[in-house]
Motif scaffolding. Structure first.
Motif, PDB file in Angstrom:
ATOM      1  N   SER A 106       0.333  -2.223   1.499  1.00  0.00           N
ATOM      2  CA  SER A 106      -1.092  -2.084   1.193  1.00  0.00           C
ATOM      3  C   SER A 106      -1.303  -1.333  -0.112  1.00  0.00           C
ATOM      4  CB  SER A 106      -1.794  -1.369   2.345  1.00  0.00           C
ATOM      5  OG  SER A 106      -3.149  -1.133   2.050  1.00  0.00           O
ATOM      6  N   ASP A 107      -0.580  -0.204  -0.285  1.00  0.00           N
ATOM      7  CA  ASP A 107      -0.726   0.585  -1.516  1.00  0.00           C
ATOM      8  C   ASP A 107      -0.312  -0.217  -2.739  1.00  0.00           C
ATOM      9  OD1 ASP A 107      -1.630   2.679  -0.026  1.00  0.00           O
ATOM     10  OD2 ASP A 107       0.298   3.735   0.025  1.00  0.00           O
ATOM     11  N   SER A 108       0.790  -0.978  -2.608  1.00  0.00           N
ATOM     12  CA  SER A 108       1.274  -1.757  -3.750  1.00  0.00           C
ATOM     13  C   SER A 108       0.288  -2.845  -4.136  1.00  0.00           C
ATOM     14  CB  SER A 108       2.634  -2.372  -3.417  1.00  0.00           C
ATOM     15  OG  SER A 108       3.098  -3.162  -4.482  1.00  0.00           O
ATOM     16  N   LEU A 109      -0.241  -3.546  -3.138  1.00  0.00           N
ATOM     17  CA  LEU A 109      -1.213  -4.615  -3.432  1.00  0.00           C
ATOM     18  C   LEU A 109      -2.434  -4.060  -4.143  1.00  0.00           C
ATOM     19  CD1 LEU A 109      -1.105  -6.678  -0.106  1.00  0.00           C
ATOM     20  CD2 LEU A 109      -0.057  -7.284  -2.298  1.00  0.00           C
ATOM     21  N   ILE A 110      -2.963  -2.947  -3.641  1.00  0.00           N
ATOM     22  CA  ILE A 110      -4.186  -2.389  -4.214  1.00  0.00           C
ATOM     23  C   ILE A 110      -3.924  -1.767  -5.579  1.00  0.00           C
ATOM     24  CG2 ILE A 110      -5.945  -0.606  -3.878  1.00  0.00           C
ATOM     25  CD1 ILE A 110      -5.592  -1.098  -0.855  1.00  0.00           C
ATOM     26  N   THR A 111      -2.855  -0.983  -5.690  1.00  0.00           N
ATOM     27  CA  THR A 111      -2.562  -0.291  -6.956  1.00  0.00           C
ATOM     28  C   THR A 111      -2.293  -1.277  -8.083  1.00  0.00           C
ATOM     29  OG1 THR A 111      -1.639   1.583  -5.737  1.00  0.00           O
ATOM     30  CG2 THR A 111      -1.068   1.405  -8.064  1.00  0.00           C
TER      31      THR A 111
ATOM     32  N   ARG B  78     -11.665   2.997  -2.238  1.00  0.00           N
ATOM     33  CA  ARG B  78     -11.441   3.445  -0.862  1.00  0.00           C
ATOM     34  C   ARG B  78     -11.772   2.348   0.150  1.00  0.00           C
ATOM     35  NH1 ARG B  78     -10.851   8.324   1.553  1.00  0.00           N
ATOM     36  NH2 ARG B  78     -11.228   9.386  -0.441  1.00  0.00           N
ATOM     37  N   SER B  79     -12.933   1.711  -0.026  1.00  0.00           N
ATOM     38  CA  SER B  79     -13.335   0.673   0.929  1.00  0.00           C
ATOM     39  C   SER B  79     -12.396  -0.525   0.868  1.00  0.00           C
ATOM     40  CB  SER B  79     -14.774   0.234   0.653  1.00  0.00           C
ATOM     41  OG  SER B  79     -14.899  -0.319  -0.644  1.00  0.00           O
ATOM     42  N   VAL B  80     -11.952  -0.865  -0.334  1.00  0.00           N
ATOM     43  CA  VAL B  80     -11.012  -1.983  -0.484  1.00  0.00           C
ATOM     44  C   VAL B  80      -9.689  -1.651   0.224  1.00  0.00           C
ATOM     45  CG1 VAL B  80      -9.614  -3.274  -2.138  1.00  0.00           C
ATOM     46  CG2 VAL B  80     -12.026  -2.854  -2.605  1.00  0.00           C
ATOM     47  N   LYS B  81      -9.216  -0.428   0.078  1.00  0.00           N
ATOM     48  CA  LYS B  81      -7.957  -0.020   0.701  1.00  0.00           C
ATOM     49  C   LYS B  81      -8.062  -0.098   2.216  1.00  0.00           C
ATOM     50  CE  LYS B  81      -4.540   3.699   0.767  1.00  0.00           C
ATOM     51  NZ  LYS B  81      -4.164   5.024   0.230  1.00  0.00           N
TER      52      LYS B  81
ATOM     53  N   ILE C 151      -8.681  -8.673  -2.339  1.00  0.00           N
ATOM     54  CA  ILE C 151      -8.639  -7.476  -3.181  1.00  0.00           C
ATOM     55  C   ILE C 151      -9.040  -7.813  -4.616  1.00  0.00           C
ATOM     56  CG2 ILE C 151      -7.100  -5.734  -4.167  1.00  0.00           C
ATOM     57  CD1 ILE C 151      -5.494  -5.839  -1.556  1.00  0.00           C
ATOM     58  N   VAL C 152      -8.464  -8.894  -5.170  1.00  0.00           N
ATOM     59  CA  VAL C 152      -8.742  -9.256  -6.572  1.00  0.00           C
ATOM     60  C   VAL C 152     -10.203  -9.637  -6.747  1.00  0.00           C
ATOM     61  CG1 VAL C 152      -8.196 -10.895  -8.398  1.00  0.00           C
ATOM     62  CG2 VAL C 152      -6.351  -9.923  -7.018  1.00  0.00           C
TER      63      VAL C 152
ATOM     64  N   THR D 191       1.516 -12.211  -9.897  1.00  0.00           N
ATOM     65  CA  THR D 191       2.237 -11.043 -10.442  1.00  0.00           C
ATOM     66  C   THR D 191       2.305  -9.911  -9.425  1.00  0.00           C
ATOM     67  OG1 THR D 191       1.499 -11.622 -12.677  1.00  0.00           O
ATOM     68  CG2 THR D 191       2.295  -9.370 -12.315  1.00  0.00           C
ATOM     69  N   VAL D 192       1.162  -9.605  -8.813  1.00  0.00           N
ATOM     70  CA  VAL D 192       1.129  -8.510  -7.833  1.00  0.00           C
ATOM     71  C   VAL D 192       1.984  -8.846  -6.622  1.00  0.00           C
ATOM     72  CG1 VAL D 192      -0.378  -7.216  -6.275  1.00  0.00           C
ATOM     73  CG2 VAL D 192      -1.141  -7.717  -8.594  1.00  0.00           C
ATOM     74  N   LEU D 193       1.927 -10.080  -6.183  1.00  0.00           N
ATOM     75  CA  LEU D 193       2.708 -10.484  -5.018  1.00  0.00           C
ATOM     76  C   LEU D 193       4.205 -10.363  -5.279  1.00  0.00           C
ATOM     77  CD1 LEU D 193       2.143 -11.544  -2.187  1.00  0.00           C
ATOM     78  CD2 LEU D 193       2.363 -13.866  -3.078  1.00  0.00           C
TER      79      LEU D 193
END
Length: 518
Positions: free
Chosen positions: A61-66, A99-102, A122-123, A162-164
């Motif tokens: 989760s952190d990696s996807l959002i960050t 925060r809400s997205v996370k 997220i995107v 890229t994020v994936l």
């Protein structure tokens, strides 16, 4: 007439009881221990996997959002150029939604949504957040809003890909062993989780042993049961000893040997790589004091051991004579051995004080000026040697007295009949017959002197001498562990100390074998 006593048959030797009882006991014992350890290990492993899954989910989760936030922010800010006001609005919009997205992304992953679906949400949400603070009534902001929206829409699939890819790389690099090493002792169930593999192995071995004993007990012949019982019975007495040796002696030795070759080792289990870097750093690396420590330790050993042994030999010879209050004198010399080393060291520290110490007071009776024993580097070794000699005397005297009392008095009787003097008797009878004990004393005292540590800490208030001039090998190891946190270097220094003591002991043994008297 003498009365005859009734004849009694000699008692027959007690027949050894059946072997089945002891085999049954061990079968049940090992089986229960094995099942218990297997259960604890399996429980710890399951709990560890649960923590691993939680951390895996959190990291995903952190990696996807960050990564998504960084890419969206970079793309939007690139269109804003050098206009700090517009860049600030973009950053503010993203921060307001982070925060809400996370929370929503974590919930989606928990409920089984795929990374692709979660990442698309997220995107899209971040793309809207990036332009949420830009106003439509402002021409520059309105133009930027349109440009950012179009750009992010065009780059949406590339950002997701890229994020994936980056997230999958991070997840693959994360292992359950990393989670195990990251556990702290405050974590509930730490012992079962951290040692789960060991528990499973030991439990499996004990259970297999128990099953084997059970098969022998119920299916084996009488001869086989007897043979197995003869093997198992001594193990009842040896197992506790073996357990202590393995856990507290063998395992630490093996672990230190391994750590010595692990560069930049940390208590978490991480290290930079394998090699001889620790030994290089210790012997002639940056910021190390081992060469000085080796020199100080060798000088301390060479001065302390022979002098303390010679004095102890003389005192032991005198205490072994038939004199009044001999037991009292022997007890007085033995008392320092059962006294706290720290307490005795503090007493000696006050005795060495320059202004009010007992030693300087005694020297003043002979018109000797006050000597700064503890504050001048020139006297540091003398302080250590004086205290080291006194500290070694009790144990050395006890060993030598024991050796003296094992010498047959007939040798002395014959020598006195022949008119031999006391000096000749001492050097021609006592010392030769005491040579094995003297050799043992020299080896034991040398090993103890090589490991000198307490006296340095107590006499010099925790520092290695007034100007750090009294480093010893053991103090160097202590400093690397406690201050520098260089556990690999400490392990390497420990191996070097071990090799030095081994070679020194072998040299003494060689000299002792060549020690012959006419």
């Amino acid at each position: 007439m003498t009365q005859k006593l009734p004849f009694k048959e000699p008692r027959r030797a007690h027949k050894r009881r059946n072997n089945t009882g002891r085999l049954t006991f061990h079968f049940v014992l090992f089986a229960l221990l094995g099942v218990m350890l297997l259960s604890l290990g399996a429980y710890g492993r399951v709990k560890l996997h649960g923590i691993y899954d939680q951390q895996l989910l959190s990291r995903r989760s952190d990696s996807l959002i960050t990564d998504s936030t960084n890419l969206v922010k970079t793309t939007a800010e690139a269109l804003a150029g050098t206009n700090n006001s517009l860049r600030t609005k973009i950053s503010s919009g993203l921060s307001s939604k982070s925060r809400s997205v996370k929370n929503t992304a974590a919930q989606m992953l928990t409920t089984g949504s795929s990374d692709q679906e979660t990442l698309a949400f997220i995107v899209d949400t971040l793309s809207q957040a990036a332009v949420s603070k830009l106003k439509d009534d402002d021409e520059a902001q309105s133009a930027l809003k349109i440009a950012v929206t179009e750009k992010l829409s065009a780059e949406r699939d590339n950002i997701i890909a890229t994020v994936l890819a980056d997230t999958n790389a991070q997840i693959q690099a994360m292992s359950i062993e990393d989670v195990r090493r990251s556990l702290t002792m405050q974590t509930p169930g730490y012992t079962m989780m951290f040692y789960s593999i060991l528990m499973l192995w030991v439990g499996g071995v004990l259970l297999a042993l128990g099953v084997g004993l059970g098969l022998v007990r119920y299916l084996g012949s009488e001869d086989l049961r007897k043979k197995v019982t003869d093997i198992v019975e001594p193990m009842d007495y040896l197992l506790p000893f073996f357990f202590g040796v393995i856990v507290f002696t063998l395992y630490p030795m093996v672990r230190v040997f391994i750590m010595a070759f692990q560069q930049r080792y940390k208590l978490t289990g991480e290290f930079a790589g394998w090699g001889l870097g620790n030994f290089s750093d210790v012997l002639h690396g940056i910021g190390t004091n081992l060469p000085q420590a080796i020199g100080n330790t060798f000088l301390y050993v060479i001065l302390t051991v022979p002098i303390s042994t010679a004095i102890a030999l003389l005192l032991a010879y005198l205490l072994n004579q038939k004199i009044k209050l001999r037991a009292l004198f022997q007890t007085a010399y033995f008392l320092p051995m059962v006294t706290s080393a720290t307490a005795v060291g503090l007493v000696w520290k006050y005795m060495f004080q320059e202004n009010y110490g007992l030693i300087n007071w005694l020297l003043s009776l002979f018109d000797v000026a006050k000597i700064p024993w503890l504050t001048k580097s020139a006297y540091s070794m003398a302080v250590m040697v004086i205290y080291g000699i006194w500290d070694a005397l009790p144990f050395t005297i006890i060993l030598l007295i024991s050796g003296l009392q094992n010498i047959d008095d007939h040798y002395y009787t014959v020598a006195k009949v022949d008119g031999a003097r006391a000096k000749r008797i001492f050097f021609r009878i006592t010392v030769p017959l005491l040579s094995p004990t003297i050799g043992l004393v020299l080896i034991i005292n040398s090993i103890s002197a090589f490991k000198v540590f307490n006296s340095v800490v107590v006499l010099f208030s925790g520092s290695p001498g007034p100007n750090n001039n009294m480093y010893t090998m053991t103090y160097y190891i202590y400093e690397q562990i406690n201050t520098s946190l260089e556990y690999g270097r400490a392990a390497a220094a420990s191996l070097i100390l071990f090799v030095i003591i081994l070679l020194f002991t072998m040299l003494q043994r060689f000299i002792q074998r060549k020690w012959k008297y006419d």
